[in-house]
Design a protein around this motif. Structure first.
Motif: not given
Length: 423
Positions: A282-297, A357-359, A378-382
């Motif tokens: 068990q541990f603490d974490k701050v996470e950042i997540v983005q959902v973006v257009q494929p050409e910018t990922s 990047n998970f594309e 169309q599918l986004a990139h995450t």
């Protein structure tokens, strides 16, 4: 999850990229292509018969209206046979679809072309190294001894309450932990991330959506009575906020951050490399997540990496950035950077962040799409990153900042801790 159409149209490239990831079942690719051919053949046959049945229904009505009852009855018999065949095709199609689904979820994401070949962490590529490694006196202590000396963390008490890997933070240790969480969240907000507070339990669909299931069941704590999983990272609930969602183009990029405790089961091991805060359940974490257009990922991935590096710089910690080799990458990732800080007392690098990047791998599972300028979906990139995971940050802060008079708190944290020294 990879798209079947891409696998079918790019078989050789898929096999080549999977080899970089050291994937052990390349035969799965041809099995998937064969099942896809069966599925499409069944679908064409079923649709052809359905078209004939629909045309026949209209013809039967016309024959009945014109008094040609015998011809209508004969055509009804033929239509009934077609419908039976359609039913069989539908059942076969469902079975093939299920088999195809079970096969394709076993394929990991394809690594980006920049991912180096390799099997072990030692083969990861060092992208950059920043900061000077502190020179500590010969009597310098590792963080687990510092934690005991200054009454900051009680590992034995955690064993008593729960078990190994569940530490109890006390006094200034608890305040330092809270200070780091607040600092990381404030820095994420400055970078444009919207904070969310999240459930710590997720259902199976959420675990599947981000690629933890069916790949990492053994690493997740499972609540059997309710069929729920304790989160291994805030990435899972944050990304699943957008499951089955179609975003507008002007809503991208989506930028979220969140603090959560994280829970991970790991096989027990012993030695200095897993002592103290080096490896926890068990541990603490701050996470950042983005959902973006494929050409910018990939530009976004670089910016996320720089954000994490800025946190390490502000904390005054020497660090390095690694591009993970294919054999050391996660199941769902196309490209991952690891950030490691230098532990001066342990004389080794400690991983404190992964930025990936998970594309379209996650978004295909999540059915996370956006409507582009032409109005087509169309599918986004995450993407996601640790910004930051706390245990090894605390470990290196304690070790690297120890003095004869106590442990010095980094200047950026003093407004949060409201003390400058641990003594």
């Amino acid at each position: 999850m990879l798209q079947v159409s891409y696998i079918r149209d790019n078989r050789e490239q898929v096999l080549e990229r999977l080899a970089v990831k050291n994937f052990k079942q390349p035969g799965l690719v041809d099995e998937i292509i064969k099942l896809d051919e069966q599925r499409r053949s069944l679908q064409i046959s079923s649709e052809d018969l359905q078209s004939k049945a629909n045309a026949s229904a209209k013809q039967i009505g016309e024959l009945m209206r014109t008094g040609k009852k015998e011809e209508a009855e004969a055509l009804k018999g033929q239509t009934g046979a077609w419908k039976e065949d359609i039913k069989k095709f539908t059942e076969e199609l469902a079975a093939v679809d299920e088999a195809l689904q079970q096969k394709i979820v076993l394929l990991p994401n394809l690594p980006h072309s920049s991912v180096p070949k390799g099997l072990t962490p030692e083969e990861n590529e060092v992208v950059l190294e920043n900061g000077d490694k502190p020179q500590l006196p010969a009597n310098a202590l590792p963080h687990w001894e510092l934690a005991a000396k200054y009454n900051l963390i009680d590992f034995e008490l955690g064993v008593k309450i729960t078990g190994a890997g569940f530490p109890v933070y006390k006094g200034k240790g608890a305040k330092l932990q809270r200070a780091l969480i607040s600092f990381f969240l404030d820095e994420a907000e400055k970078a444009g991330y919207a904070e969310v507070m999240l459930p710590l339990l997720v259902n199976e669909a959420s675990g599947f959506g981000t690629g933890q299931l069916p790949d990492k069941e053994g690493q997740m704590y499972f609540v059997g009575l309710d069929n729920l999983y304790l989160i291994p990272t805030a990435e899972v609930p944050i990304t699943n906020l957008y499951r089955d969602v179609i975003l507008k183009a002007d809503e991208l990029p989506v930028k979220n951050c969140g603090y959560t405790p994280c829970f991970r089961r790991e096989a027990g091991s012993y030695g200095a490399h897993v002592r103290g805060l080096n490896r926890l359940h068990q541990f603490d974490k701050v996470e950042i997540v983005q959902v973006v257009q494929p050409e910018t990922s990939y530009d976004v991935l670089e910016r996320m990496s720089k954000h994490v590096q800025s946190l390490l710089q502000k904390l005054g910690l020497p660090y390095r950035v690694l591009r993970l080799c294919g054999g050391d990458m996660g199941f769902a990732s196309a490209l991952t950077y690891d950030m490691e800080t230098w532990s001066a007392a342990q004389q080794r690098w400690l991983e404190v962040s992964s930025v990936s990047n998970f594309e379209t791998f996650q978004s295909n599972r999540l059915k996370l799409r956006y409507r582009n300028a032409e109005g087509k979906t169309q599918l986004a990139h995450t993407l996601n990153g640790s910004a930051l995971a706390l245990p090894r940050i605390v470990a290196t802060l304690l070790e690297n900042n120890q003095t004869e008079n106590g442990i010095k708190i980094p200047e950026v944290l003093v407004p949060y801790t409201r003390f400058e020294m641990i003594d």
